[in-house]
Design an enzyme around this catalytic site. Structure first.
Site, mmCIF file in Angstrom:
data_model
loop_
_atom_site.group_PDB
_atom_site.id
_atom_site.type_symbol
_atom_site.label_atom_id
_atom_site.label_comp_id
_atom_site.label_asym_id
_atom_site.label_seq_id
_atom_site.Cartn_x
_atom_site.Cartn_y
_atom_site.Cartn_z
ATOM 1 N NE ARG A 234 -4.266 -1.347 0.012
ATOM 2 C CZ ARG A 234 -4.363 -2.392 -0.816
ATOM 3 N NH1 ARG A 234 -3.373 -2.647 -1.666
ATOM 4 N NH2 ARG A 234 -5.426 -3.162 -0.824
ATOM 5 C CD GLU A 263 -2.913 3.174 -5.370
ATOM 6 O OE1 GLU A 263 -1.734 2.852 -5.167
ATOM 7 O OE2 GLU A 263 -3.818 2.345 -5.579
ATOM 8 C CG HIS A 295 -2.950 -0.990 -6.994
ATOM 9 N ND1 HIS A 295 -3.315 -0.254 -5.887
ATOM 10 C CD2 HIS A 295 -3.045 -2.285 -6.611
ATOM 11 C CE1 HIS A 295 -3.621 -1.074 -4.902
ATOM 12 N NE2 HIS A 295 -3.469 -2.311 -5.317
HETATM 13 P P1 NAD Z 1 -1.668 -11.056 5.201
HETATM 14 O O1 NAD Z 1 -2.681 -10.540 6.163
HETATM 15 O O2 NAD Z 1 -1.681 -12.502 4.840
HETATM 16 O O3 NAD Z 1 -0.194 -10.703 5.727
HETATM 17 C C1 NAD Z 1 0.159 -9.465 6.264
HETATM 18 C C2 NAD Z 1 1.264 -9.706 7.268
HETATM 19 O O4 NAD Z 1 1.749 -8.424 7.712
HETATM 20 C C3 NAD Z 1 0.825 -10.481 8.507
HETATM 21 O O5 NAD Z 1 1.666 -11.590 8.735
HETATM 22 C C4 NAD Z 1 0.936 -9.461 9.631
HETATM 23 O O6 NAD Z 1 1.290 -10.045 10.883
HETATM 24 C C5 NAD Z 1 2.042 -8.563 9.095
HETATM 25 N N1 NAD Z 1 2.154 -7.278 9.769
HETATM 26 C C6 NAD Z 1 1.180 -6.547 10.367
HETATM 27 N N2 NAD Z 1 1.718 -5.428 10.926
HETATM 28 C C7 NAD Z 1 3.041 -5.470 10.664
HETATM 29 C C8 NAD Z 1 4.126 -4.599 10.973
HETATM 30 N N3 NAD Z 1 3.947 -3.482 11.682
HETATM 31 N N4 NAD Z 1 5.358 -4.940 10.547
HETATM 32 C C9 NAD Z 1 5.570 -6.087 9.849
HETATM 33 N N5 NAD Z 1 4.568 -6.945 9.526
HETATM 34 C C10 NAD Z 1 3.328 -6.633 9.915
HETATM 35 O O7 NAD Z 1 -1.832 -10.142 3.896
HETATM 36 P P2 NAD Z 1 -1.352 -10.495 2.413
HETATM 37 O O8 NAD Z 1 -2.446 -11.199 1.683
HETATM 38 O O9 NAD Z 1 -0.003 -11.080 2.455
HETATM 39 O O10 NAD Z 1 -1.291 -9.012 1.793
HETATM 40 C C11 NAD Z 1 -0.341 -8.070 2.245
HETATM 41 C C12 NAD Z 1 -0.707 -6.710 1.710
HETATM 42 O O11 NAD Z 1 -0.530 -6.711 0.281
HETATM 43 C C13 NAD Z 1 -2.188 -6.320 1.881
HETATM 44 O O12 NAD Z 1 -2.408 -5.715 3.130
HETATM 45 C C14 NAD Z 1 -2.415 -5.339 0.749
HETATM 46 O O13 NAD Z 1 -2.204 -4.038 1.231
HETATM 47 C C15 NAD Z 1 -1.326 -5.674 -0.265
HETATM 48 N N6 NAD Z 1 -1.871 -6.128 -1.562
HETATM 49 C C16 NAD Z 1 -1.472 -5.467 -2.691
HETATM 50 C C17 NAD Z 1 -1.964 -5.875 -3.920
HETATM 51 C C18 NAD Z 1 -1.546 -5.190 -5.209
HETATM 52 O O14 NAD Z 1 -2.161 -5.425 -6.258
HETATM 53 N N7 NAD Z 1 -0.516 -4.373 -5.213
HETATM 54 C C19 NAD Z 1 -2.862 -6.937 -3.994
HETATM 55 C C20 NAD Z 1 -3.219 -7.609 -2.812
HETATM 56 C C21 NAD Z 1 -2.723 -7.200 -1.595
#
Ligand code: NAD
Length: 335
Positions: A234, A263, A295
């Site tokens: 994000r 964005e 994105h």
């Molecule tokens: P997820 O919930 O499986 O994993 C997120 C991880 O981040 C968890 O293990 C959590 O414990 C950890 N976390 C929380 N706070 C933290 C901190 N302060 N420091 C370090 N780690 C921390 O989520 P995911 O499915 O792996 O997705 C991750 C992110 O990817 C989503 O939140 C979303 O913003 C982003 N995303 C982007 C796209 C894109 O098209 N660019 C698509 C899907 C998701």
């Protein structure tokens, strides 16, 4: 159920209609994003379906509730754009798509790393112009390099697996260590230590109040000089102005972004005939060691199919009064 689907492109319609063949909801597609100006379109719709850049602020949610909306179906994983407290006070249910092909985002992350390292974008233009010189295209072996993964949930774990295949050393930072990632030999460390040792830093944690501008002027002081920074998570995880200063000084050696904190209103649109209004974004585009994609990390057939099927199944669960495992509440986030 009658569903007002906001912020739709032809590809959204295609995948949602295909998934709806088995569910039989009535989908009304709107091209416009959900904003205060457009929320009147949702009048009388018990459900709305929205994407990452729609504005689910308290004032918008209040208007939606007045118009009879009770379900907010997010066709994305992140929910940082939803005022959940307001939604709950207004008696609205929020559902999301917590997982849909983590491979899509992890693979795009690697695409950015490889393109930046081997300067593929520069090589592509040069060769088309008959310039076959190699000066300026020097990269490094990924094998043996240290990569720091911030956030090792679903996407971070797949990224770790791919990087392990490349022979990288893995450092990880997450309040909840992931056994799968530990099995790839990753070492969980504090953020400053990860930044100090990693040649490449990649962000995969959600945007929450405590991760807003996680990469800022202070944390960048720990970064290994010339390290590569990748953000496919994000935009607001990064303080863009601080990152620009670090690019100018050489503290950051290369930057790959799929997301940008401002964005909304820009990404997903064809603005090629308009004047770019965002000066910070324009400055980012001037660096030869920066790649920005709009994105698109999630944008694979498998991911869009998964998003559509889960979204429709979430709506069906709500319509039938069943508990939906994909509902988002303040209580669940705090757990
Ligand atoms: P997820 O919930 O499986 O994993 C997120 C991880 O981040 C968890 O293990 C959590 O414990 C950890 N976390 C929380 N706070 C933290 C901190 N302060 N420091 C370090 N780690 C921390 O989520 P995911 O499915 O792996 O997705 C991750 C992110 O990817 C989503 O939140 C979303 O913003 C982003 N995303 C982007 C796209 C894109 O098209 N660019 C698509 C899907 C998701």
């Amino acid at each position: 159920m009658q569903v007002a689907v906001f912020n739709t492109k032809p590809y959204d319609r295609h995948f949602l209609e295909a998934a709806n063949a088995a569910q039989h909801h009535t989908l009304t597609f709107f091209e416009s994003r959900l904003t205060l100006e457009t929320c009147a379109l949702a009048q009388q719709f018990p459900a709305i379906c929205v994407f990452v850049n729609d504005q689910l602020t308290r004032v918008v949610l209040t208007k939606l509730a007045e118009g009879g909306t009770r379900l907010l179906a997010l066709r994305c994983a992140g929910f940082n754009h939803v005022d959940l407290a307001a939604a709950q006070e207004l008696g609205m249910t929020t559902v999301r798509v917590p997982a849909y092909s983590p491979y899509a985002v992890a693979e795009h992350t690697l695409a950015l790393v490889l393109a930046l390292n081997r300067k593929i974008y520069r090589a592509y233009s040069r060769v088309r112009e008959g310039n076959f010189a190699l000066e300026g295209l020097l990269g490094f072996d990924l094998h043996g390099r240290t990569v720091g993964i911030i956030g090792t949930g679903k996407i971070g774990a797949v990224t770790a697996k791919i990087l392990n295949g490349f022979g990288c050393q893995l450092l990880a930072h997450d309040p909840f260590p992931n056994l799968e990632v530990l099995a790839f030999g990753a070492q969980y460390v504090a953020l400053p230590e990860l930044l100090r040792h990693a040649d490449i830093v990649t962000l995969h944690c959600p945007l929450l109040p405590n991760t807003h501008h996680l990469i800022n002027a202070d944390t960048l002081k720990h970064l290994k000089p010339g390290a590569m920074l990748i953000n496919t998570s994000r935009g607001a995880l990064i303080d863009t102005s601080a990152v620009i200063r670090a690019l100018k000084s050489g503290a950051i050696g290369a930057l790959g972004l799929d997301v940008y904190e401002e964005e909304a209103g820009m990404f997903f649109e064809d603005l090629s005939n308009a004047m770019l209004q965002d000066d910070v974004f324009a400055r980012l585009l001037t660096f030869p060691n920066v790649i920005i994609t709009g994105h698109q990390a999630f944008f694979t057939r498998e991911a869009l199919t998964g998003i559509a099927e889960t979204t429709l199944a979430n709506i069906t669960a709500f319509a039938e009064g069943r508990h939906c495992a994909n509902s988002v509440t303040l209580e669940r986030i705090k757990k």
